[in-house]
Design a protein around this motif. Structure first.
Motif, PDB file in Angstrom:
ATOM      1  N   ARG A 190       0.970  -1.133   0.354  1.00  0.00           N
ATOM      2  CA  ARG A 190      -0.019  -0.490  -0.030  1.00  0.00           C
ATOM      3  C   ARG A 190       0.886   0.878   0.164  1.00  0.00           C
ATOM      4  NH1 ARG A 190      -3.404  -0.663   5.162  1.00  0.00           N
ATOM      5  NH2 ARG A 190      -2.083  -1.772   5.637  1.00  0.00           N
ATOM      6  N   LEU A 191       1.921   1.278   0.698  1.00  0.00           N
ATOM      7  CA  LEU A 191       3.042   2.094   0.463  1.00  0.00           C
ATOM      8  C   LEU A 191       3.712   2.207  -0.546  1.00  0.00           C
ATOM      9  CD1 LEU A 191       4.765   4.171   2.200  1.00  0.00           C
ATOM     10  CD2 LEU A 191       6.393   2.422   2.401  1.00  0.00           C
ATOM     11  N   LEU A 192       3.487   1.572  -1.811  1.00  0.00           N
ATOM     12  CA  LEU A 192       4.384   1.582  -3.089  1.00  0.00           C
ATOM     13  C   LEU A 192       2.717   2.044  -4.091  1.00  0.00           C
ATOM     14  CD1 LEU A 192       6.256  -1.168  -3.456  1.00  0.00           C
ATOM     15  CD2 LEU A 192       7.378   0.936  -3.120  1.00  0.00           C
ATOM     16  N   TYR A 193       1.256   1.982  -3.410  1.00  0.00           N
ATOM     17  CA  TYR A 193       0.734   2.397  -4.247  1.00  0.00           C
ATOM     18  C   TYR A 193       0.448   3.258  -3.754  1.00  0.00           C
ATOM     19  CZ  TYR A 193      -3.685   2.186  -6.731  1.00  0.00           C
ATOM     20  OH  TYR A 193      -4.608   2.222  -7.567  1.00  0.00           O
ATOM     21  N   GLY A 194       0.608   4.197  -2.633  1.00  0.00           N
ATOM     22  CA  GLY A 194      -0.067   5.803  -2.795  1.00  0.00           C
ATOM     23  C   GLY A 194      -0.950   6.447  -1.904  1.00  0.00           C
ATOM     24  N   GLY A 195      -0.816   6.910  -1.822  1.00  0.00           N
ATOM     25  CA  GLY A 195      -2.987   7.784  -1.727  1.00  0.00           C
ATOM     26  C   GLY A 195      -3.469   7.453  -0.608  1.00  0.00           C
ATOM     27  N   THR A 196      -5.128   7.085  -1.354  1.00  0.00           N
ATOM     28  CA  THR A 196      -6.306   6.753   0.215  1.00  0.00           C
ATOM     29  C   THR A 196      -6.269   5.534   0.143  1.00  0.00           C
ATOM     30  OG1 THR A 196      -7.375   6.892  -2.021  1.00  0.00           O
ATOM     31  CG2 THR A 196      -7.903   8.362  -0.855  1.00  0.00           C
ATOM     32  N   VAL A 197      -5.424   4.324  -0.344  1.00  0.00           N
ATOM     33  CA  VAL A 197      -5.626   2.674   0.160  1.00  0.00           C
ATOM     34  C   VAL A 197      -3.876   3.231   1.933  1.00  0.00           C
ATOM     35  CG1 VAL A 197      -5.243   2.460  -1.219  1.00  0.00           C
ATOM     36  CG2 VAL A 197      -3.148   2.092  -0.967  1.00  0.00           C
ATOM     37  N   LEU A 198      -3.285   4.255   1.837  1.00  0.00           N
ATOM     38  CA  LEU A 198      -2.368   4.778   3.320  1.00  0.00           C
ATOM     39  C   LEU A 198      -3.663   5.406   4.499  1.00  0.00           C
ATOM     40  CD1 LEU A 198       0.771   6.390   1.867  1.00  0.00           C
ATOM     41  CD2 LEU A 198      -0.282   4.301   2.395  1.00  0.00           C
ATOM     42  N   ASN A 199      -3.641   4.049   5.203  1.00  0.00           N
ATOM     43  CA  ASN A 199      -4.486   4.589   6.207  1.00  0.00           C
ATOM     44  C   ASN A 199      -3.323   4.345   7.511  1.00  0.00           C
ATOM     45  OD1 ASN A 199      -4.813   1.767   6.665  1.00  0.00           O
ATOM     46  ND2 ASN A 199      -6.659   1.545   5.574  1.00  0.00           N
ATOM     47  N   GLY A 200      -3.971   4.849   9.317  1.00  0.00           N
ATOM     48  CA  GLY A 200      -3.685   4.215  10.419  1.00  0.00           C
ATOM     49  C   GLY A 200      -1.908   5.405  10.532  1.00  0.00           C
ATOM     50  N   TYR A 201      -1.184   4.288  11.020  1.00  0.00           N
ATOM     51  CA  TYR A 201       0.030   5.097  10.921  1.00  0.00           C
ATOM     52  C   TYR A 201       0.621   6.339   9.789  1.00  0.00           C
ATOM     53  CZ  TYR A 201       1.026   2.150  15.484  1.00  0.00           C
ATOM     54  OH  TYR A 201       1.248   2.143  16.855  1.00  0.00           O
ATOM     55  N   THR A 202       0.689   5.439   8.305  1.00  0.00           N
ATOM     56  CA  THR A 202       0.988   6.309   7.769  1.00  0.00           C
ATOM     57  C   THR A 202       0.063   6.478   6.752  1.00  0.00           C
ATOM     58  OG1 THR A 202       0.294   3.825   6.017  1.00  0.00           O
ATOM     59  CG2 THR A 202       2.497   4.760   7.086  1.00  0.00           C
ATOM     60  N   SER A 203      -1.095   7.283   7.335  1.00  0.00           N
ATOM     61  CA  SER A 203      -2.337   7.897   6.986  1.00  0.00           C
ATOM     62  C   SER A 203      -1.666   9.893   6.270  1.00  0.00           C
ATOM     63  CB  SER A 203      -3.704   8.011   6.970  1.00  0.00           C
ATOM     64  OG  SER A 203      -3.309   9.023   8.437  1.00  0.00           O
ATOM     65  N   ALA A 204      -1.092   9.943   6.720  1.00  0.00           N
ATOM     66  CA  ALA A 204      -0.133  10.888   6.240  1.00  0.00           C
ATOM     67  C   ALA A 204       0.433  11.218   5.062  1.00  0.00           C
ATOM     68  CB  ALA A 204       0.284  12.414   7.449  1.00  0.00           C
ATOM     69  N   PHE A 205       1.000   9.950   4.518  1.00  0.00           N
ATOM     70  CA  PHE A 205       2.158   9.792   4.015  1.00  0.00           C
ATOM     71  C   PHE A 205       0.976  10.320   2.386  1.00  0.00           C
ATOM     72  CE2 PHE A 205       5.543   7.566   5.166  1.00  0.00           C
ATOM     73  CZ  PHE A 205       5.397   7.867   6.893  1.00  0.00           C
ATOM     74  N   TRP A 206       0.154  10.465   2.571  1.00  0.00           N
ATOM     75  CA  TRP A 206      -0.443  10.829   1.041  1.00  0.00           C
ATOM     76  C   TRP A 206       0.150  11.973   0.009  1.00  0.00           C
ATOM     77  CZ3 TRP A 206      -3.339  15.282  -0.390  1.00  0.00           C
ATOM     78  CH2 TRP A 206      -3.593  15.563   0.573  1.00  0.00           C
ATOM     79  N   PHE A 207       0.439  13.194   1.027  1.00  0.00           N
ATOM     80  CA  PHE A 207       0.597  14.614   0.900  1.00  0.00           C
ATOM     81  C   PHE A 207       2.028  14.045   0.144  1.00  0.00           C
ATOM     82  CE2 PHE A 207       3.825  17.008   2.025  1.00  0.00           C
ATOM     83  CZ  PHE A 207       3.539  18.554   1.336  1.00  0.00           C
ATOM     84  N   VAL A 208       2.892  13.262   0.243  1.00  0.00           N
ATOM     85  CA  VAL A 208       4.220  13.158  -0.354  1.00  0.00           C
ATOM     86  C   VAL A 208       3.909  12.451  -1.998  1.00  0.00           C
ATOM     87  CG1 VAL A 208       6.617  12.157  -1.010  1.00  0.00           C
ATOM     88  CG2 VAL A 208       5.275  12.731   1.736  1.00  0.00           C
ATOM     89  N   LYS A 263     -12.496   6.279  -6.501  1.00  0.00           N
ATOM     90  CA  LYS A 263     -12.973   4.822  -6.540  1.00  0.00           C
ATOM     91  C   LYS A 263     -14.145   4.899  -6.902  1.00  0.00           C
ATOM     92  CE  LYS A 263     -13.601   1.217  -2.751  1.00  0.00           C
ATOM     93  NZ  LYS A 263     -13.102   1.091  -1.339  1.00  0.00           N
ATOM     94  N   GLN A 264     -15.145   6.179  -6.766  1.00  0.00           N
ATOM     95  CA  GLN A 264     -16.696   5.913  -6.998  1.00  0.00           C
ATOM     96  C   GLN A 264     -16.877   6.182  -8.187  1.00  0.00           C
ATOM     97  OE1 GLN A 264     -19.356   9.439  -6.470  1.00  0.00           O
ATOM     98  NE2 GLN A 264     -20.199   8.231  -5.091  1.00  0.00           N
ATOM     99  N   LEU A 265     -15.591   6.846  -9.501  1.00  0.00           N
ATOM    100  CA  LEU A 265     -15.514   6.407 -10.841  1.00  0.00           C
ATOM    101  C   LEU A 265     -15.006   5.816 -11.223  1.00  0.00           C
ATOM    102  CD1 LEU A 265     -15.980   8.984 -12.885  1.00  0.00           C
ATOM    103  CD2 LEU A 265     -13.687   9.876 -12.982  1.00  0.00           C
ATOM    104  N   PHE A 266     -13.593   5.100 -11.113  1.00  0.00           N
ATOM    105  CA  PHE A 266     -13.420   4.265 -11.500  1.00  0.00           C
ATOM    106  C   PHE A 266     -13.749   3.072 -10.928  1.00  0.00           C
ATOM    107  CE2 PHE A 266     -10.817   8.329 -12.464  1.00  0.00           C
ATOM    108  CZ  PHE A 266     -10.795   8.268 -13.339  1.00  0.00           C
ATOM    109  N   GLY A 267     -13.979   3.044 -10.310  1.00  0.00           N
ATOM    110  CA  GLY A 267     -14.089   1.267  -9.476  1.00  0.00           C
ATOM    111  C   GLY A 267     -12.786   0.938  -8.301  1.00  0.00           C
ATOM    112  N   PHE A 268     -11.267   1.924  -8.103  1.00  0.00           N
ATOM    113  CA  PHE A 268     -10.263   1.912  -7.188  1.00  0.00           C
ATOM    114  C   PHE A 268      -9.875   3.215  -7.412  1.00  0.00           C
ATOM    115  CE2 PHE A 268      -9.806   1.436 -11.982  1.00  0.00           C
ATOM    116  CZ  PHE A 268      -8.766   1.767 -12.233  1.00  0.00           C
ATOM    117  N   PRO A 269      -8.774   3.421  -6.521  1.00  0.00           N
ATOM    118  CA  PRO A 269      -8.308   4.565  -6.383  1.00  0.00           C
ATOM    119  C   PRO A 269      -7.273   4.993  -7.424  1.00  0.00           C
ATOM    120  CG  PRO A 269      -7.558   3.129  -4.511  1.00  0.00           C
ATOM    121  CD  PRO A 269      -9.168   2.774  -5.053  1.00  0.00           C
ATOM    122  N   LEU A 270      -6.945   5.696  -7.725  1.00  0.00           N
ATOM    123  CA  LEU A 270      -5.503   6.235  -8.635  1.00  0.00           C
ATOM    124  C   LEU A 270      -4.729   5.496  -7.901  1.00  0.00           C
ATOM    125  CD1 LEU A 270      -6.669   8.974 -10.702  1.00  0.00           C
ATOM    126  CD2 LEU A 270      -6.978   6.652 -11.311  1.00  0.00           C
TER     127      LEU A 270
END
Length: 348
Positions: free
Chosen positions: A123-141, A182-189
């Motif tokens: 999930r870290l490699l994928y990035g974005g909204t799939v990051l939560n919990g301890y790494t939820s702020a990492f989407w910014f990068v 996710k709503q538009l494509f069925g998955f987060p980019l």
């Protein structure tokens, strides 16, 4: 994001001779204000007007500042390679190192299975909204990296300024014209790439407005008008005269025009405050805090979760430790490094 150079950035392509670097105090102080707002916003438990107003501007501020020192590339592969090596890779490397360290900590503190941690790294490699919990702020990068590369490409290969503005405004309208990927494509980019459409606008606005900012924020009349305007919008939100939200990570945007204008108004207020704080006795400490904004961004959510496991739930205490613990870590690191260096260099 750590680069802070006082240069005429719009006239200096990557790879050419550049003036000497000098940090601008009010830029670092603005980042200090921004990271304090990010930590407080993540710790604050109520989704009331205060929470919503903080979210209007704290992330747009970092993207806006990120545009200050962007430069067009030279039209060569060498210039592109230098840009990727010097600007993009160090940030992504730090993202991977910090994320891996936090996943390692999460493995022990939350008693995770090995499969869970491996999936977490994916999930870290994928990035974005799939990051939560301890790494939820990492989407910014990841959004910052995508937006940075896109804006650099824009100012390099599209020359008319009006067309650059038209492009970022059009992309911003596209990026705020639907609920979420996710709503538009069925998955987060990957990397929240769709949110980068919004970040591009804030970053490009910072790039273009930077040469004018000093004059704008130094003017008492303009600064006062910005404060009154920002206060008016905040009061309207509190009094239920308006109901606007801007949650970039979750792509929750009530109104695109509001999201393109009001956050920049608040950013001007923050920068004006930072400019005035740069003339006080606290300038050095605040500037130093601003330089640590990335380590605080990476670590504060993990600190929150660990403290909550110790039954520490007061949001003010969480916010305080979310800033203090990374600062203490940085100080210990530099102290240890200096001590080791002095021992190594001491002649036998």
């Amino acid at each position: 994001m750590e680069v802070n150079e006082q240069i005429t950035h719009q006239q200096t392509p990557v790879g050419s001779v550049r003036p000497s670097k000098k940090r601008i105090a009010w830029v670092d102080i603005a980042k200090a204000i921004g990271i304090l707002a990010v930590v407080a916003g993540h710790a604050y438990p109520h989704k009331d007007a205060l929470y919503e107003v903080i979210y209007w501007w704290h992330m747009p501020l970092f993207y806006f500042i990120g545009g200050f020192f962007i430069k067009p590339l030279g039209h060569s592969w060498t210039a592109t390679r230098k840009f990727l090596k010097r600007k993009i890779w160090p940030l992504y490397r730090d993202y991977l190192i910090a994320g891996s360290a936090i996943i390692f900590i999460n493995y022990f503190t939350e008693h995770r299975s090995l499969d869970y941690s491996i999936n977490y790294f994916g999930r870290l490699l994928y990035g974005g909204t799939v990051l939560n919990g301890y790494t939820s702020a990492f989407w910014f990068v990841t959004v910052y990296i995508i937006a940075h590369m896109a804006v650099v490409a824009l100012i390099t290969y599209i020359q008319p300024q009006w067309l650059q503005w038209l492009t970022v405004i059009g992309l911003f309208a596209l990026g705020t014209g639907y609920d979420n990927a996710k709503q538009l494509f069925g998955f987060p980019l990957p990397g929240n790439a769709d949110v980068a459409l919004m970040a591009m606008f804030y970053m490009y606005a910072g790039y273009r407005l930077f040469p004018l900012l000093k004059r704008v924020i130094s003017s008492r009349i303009l600064f006062g008008a910005s404060v009154l305007g920002a206060f008016g919008f905040a009061w309207a939100q509190y009094a239920d005269k308006i109901d606007q939200v801007l949650y970039m990570k979750s792509h929750n945007v009530t109104n695109g025009i509001f999201a393109a204008t009001v956050p920049i108004l608040f950013v001007l207020v923050v920068i004006g405050i930072a400019n005035r704080l740069a003339k006080t006795n606290f300038a050095y400490q605040l500037q130093w805090l601003g330089k640590q904004s990335m380590i605080i961004m990476f670590s504060h959510k993990a600190i929150f979760y660990i403290l909550e496991k110790l039954s520490i739930t007061n949001w003010g205490i969480l916010a305080m430790f979310g800033v203090l613990i990374p600062i203490i870590g940085v100080l210990l690191y530099h102290s240890t490094r200096s001590m080791v260096k002095s021992i190594v260099e001491t002649p036998v």
